[in-house]
Design a protein around this motif. Structure first.
Motif, mmCIF file in Angstrom:
data_model
loop_
_atom_site.group_PDB
_atom_site.id
_atom_site.type_symbol
_atom_site.label_atom_id
_atom_site.label_comp_id
_atom_site.label_asym_id
_atom_site.label_seq_id
_atom_site.Cartn_x
_atom_site.Cartn_y
_atom_site.Cartn_z
ATOM 1 N N VAL A 196 0.920 -1.377 0.047
ATOM 2 C CA VAL A 196 0.067 0.165 -0.111
ATOM 3 C C VAL A 196 0.849 1.179 0.045
ATOM 4 C CG1 VAL A 196 -1.687 1.192 1.110
ATOM 5 C CG2 VAL A 196 -1.662 -1.188 1.203
ATOM 6 N N VAL A 197 0.754 2.068 -1.030
ATOM 7 C CA VAL A 197 1.727 3.358 -1.202
ATOM 8 C C VAL A 197 0.688 4.382 -1.126
ATOM 9 C CG1 VAL A 197 3.621 2.039 -2.186
ATOM 10 C CG2 VAL A 197 1.697 3.154 -3.614
ATOM 11 N N ASP A 198 1.114 5.895 -0.948
ATOM 12 C CA ASP A 198 0.304 7.064 -1.421
ATOM 13 C C ASP A 198 0.530 7.422 -2.791
ATOM 14 O OD1 ASP A 198 2.684 8.322 -1.398
ATOM 15 O OD2 ASP A 198 2.308 9.401 0.572
ATOM 16 N N GLN A 199 0.034 8.567 -2.950
ATOM 17 C CA GLN A 199 0.247 9.028 -4.530
ATOM 18 C C GLN A 199 1.576 9.384 -4.876
ATOM 19 O OE1 GLN A 199 -2.329 11.948 -2.913
ATOM 20 N NE2 GLN A 199 -1.020 13.898 -3.047
ATOM 21 N N TYR A 200 2.602 9.458 -3.960
ATOM 22 C CA TYR A 200 4.150 9.812 -4.163
ATOM 23 C C TYR A 200 5.000 8.701 -4.064
ATOM 24 C CZ TYR A 200 1.936 14.305 -3.456
ATOM 25 O OH TYR A 200 0.998 15.361 -3.592
ATOM 26 N N ASN A 201 4.258 7.395 -4.156
ATOM 27 C CA ASN A 201 4.879 5.976 -4.015
ATOM 28 C C ASN A 201 5.621 6.000 -2.608
ATOM 29 O OD1 ASN A 201 5.378 3.473 -5.370
ATOM 30 N ND2 ASN A 201 7.420 4.241 -5.835
ATOM 31 N N LYS A 202 5.036 6.611 -1.685
ATOM 32 C CA LYS A 202 5.709 6.305 -0.267
ATOM 33 C C LYS A 202 4.834 5.246 0.394
ATOM 34 C CE LYS A 202 7.468 11.105 0.258
ATOM 35 N NZ LYS A 202 7.413 12.160 1.231
ATOM 36 N N PRO A 203 5.479 4.456 1.061
ATOM 37 C CA PRO A 203 4.666 3.462 1.748
ATOM 38 C C PRO A 203 3.625 4.019 2.706
ATOM 39 C CG PRO A 203 7.118 3.275 2.576
ATOM 40 C CD PRO A 203 6.816 4.109 1.335
ATOM 41 N N VAL A 204 2.667 3.218 3.101
ATOM 42 C CA VAL A 204 1.609 3.608 3.936
ATOM 43 C C VAL A 204 1.862 2.501 5.033
ATOM 44 C CG1 VAL A 204 -0.769 4.250 4.547
ATOM 45 C CG2 VAL A 204 0.063 4.523 2.033
ATOM 46 N N PRO A 205 2.470 2.844 6.161
ATOM 47 C CA PRO A 205 2.449 1.637 7.232
ATOM 48 C C PRO A 205 1.614 1.604 8.168
ATOM 49 C CG PRO A 205 4.071 3.493 7.637
ATOM 50 C CD PRO A 205 3.491 4.095 6.299
ATOM 51 N N GLY A 206 1.308 0.641 8.871
ATOM 52 C CA GLY A 206 0.361 0.490 9.971
ATOM 53 C C GLY A 206 -1.246 0.919 9.780
ATOM 54 N N THR A 207 -1.533 0.765 8.620
ATOM 55 C CA THR A 207 -3.055 0.848 8.201
ATOM 56 C C THR A 207 -3.845 -0.331 8.021
ATOM 57 O OG1 THR A 207 -4.297 2.186 6.811
ATOM 58 C CG2 THR A 207 -2.646 0.936 5.503
#
Length: 245
Positions: free
Chosen positions: A90-101
């Protein structure tokens, strides 16, 4: 317009997502908005924060749909069907990981029937399969489920409509406003291009975001094939939302 701040909003591309009113998908006729949509101009703290799942307590097999309806090791007590692993990032719009979701899934069994009192399809229920699971992404945004490949099933959109094999996915994303509810399909399924819901998407690349890819390298030999399904929670490349309202 995108900004450097990873919490900034990117305007949704209405040409990428399906229209709310799509007559070929008959249920959308009654569900589509009757008034103009409201635009979110300036996000507030409530849209840009939480919920926080750091203290969320998961059961040891919450993400294992082979075991979580009837935990045990007896092979006779396991669900019937093709064993698979579904995993991704799962990543955000800038390809950064979305941890702990929180990532949640629900699905039909191998025969194409849901464990739901209103599902009247003639396929049998599997007494060892509940069809729901949940997990929280790790520090790099990864999630993983073990399950049974769901079967296709008929639905009353027209005289002979069939849903492709699919798994429903809910992911919260980096904030409450980025919650995504979507469906993943399986690479190579001939029912995908015939599905009225899929055909509400005009862009083949948008359809492609809904397809989980076979990953032999991630499979467990003599046990389970693996399918990878990455999720983009927001922005120009986000995964298609199941309901747009």
């Amino acid at each position: 317009m995108a900004q450097n701040d990873h919490t900034a909003f990117v305007m949704r591309d209405r040409g990428w997502h399906p229209p709310a009113y799509a007559p070929a998908y008959k249920t959308s006729v009654a569900r589509s908005p009757q008034q103009a949509l409201m635009s979110l101009q300036t996000p507030t703290a409530s849209e840009l924060t939480g919920p926080d799942f750091d203290n969320f307590v998961l059961g040891p097999v919450d993400n294992d749909l082979l075991l979580n309806f009837r935990p045990g090791t007896d092979r006779d007590g396991l669900p019937i069907g093709e064993r698979i692993i579904v995993y991704g990032r799962v990543v955000d719009q800038y390809n950064k990981p979305v941890p702990g979701t929180l990532v949640e899934v629900w699905q039909a069994n191998a025969g194409g029937r849901y464990r739901h009192k209103k599902d009247a399809y003639m396929a049998p229920l599997d007494p060892n399969f509940g069809g729901v699971g949940r997990t929280v992404t790790d520090a790099d945004g990864w999630y993983r489920f073990r399950t049974i490949k769901p079967g296709p099933y008929p639905w009353p959109n027209d005289v002979n409509s069939w849903r492709p094999a699919h798994i429903h996915v809910s992911v919260m994303g980096p904030s409450i406003s980025t919650r995504l509810i979507t469906q993943l399909y399986f690479e190579g399924d001939p029912l995908i291009p015939l599905c009225p819901i899929v055909n509400t998407l005009n862009d083949p690349e948008a359809v492609d975001t809904l397809v989980a890819r076979l990953d032999k390298a991630g499979s467990r030999p003599m046990d389970s094939l693996a399918y990878r399904f990455d999720i983009v929670t927001r922005g120009a490349l986000q995964t298609y939302f199941e309901n747009q309202g």
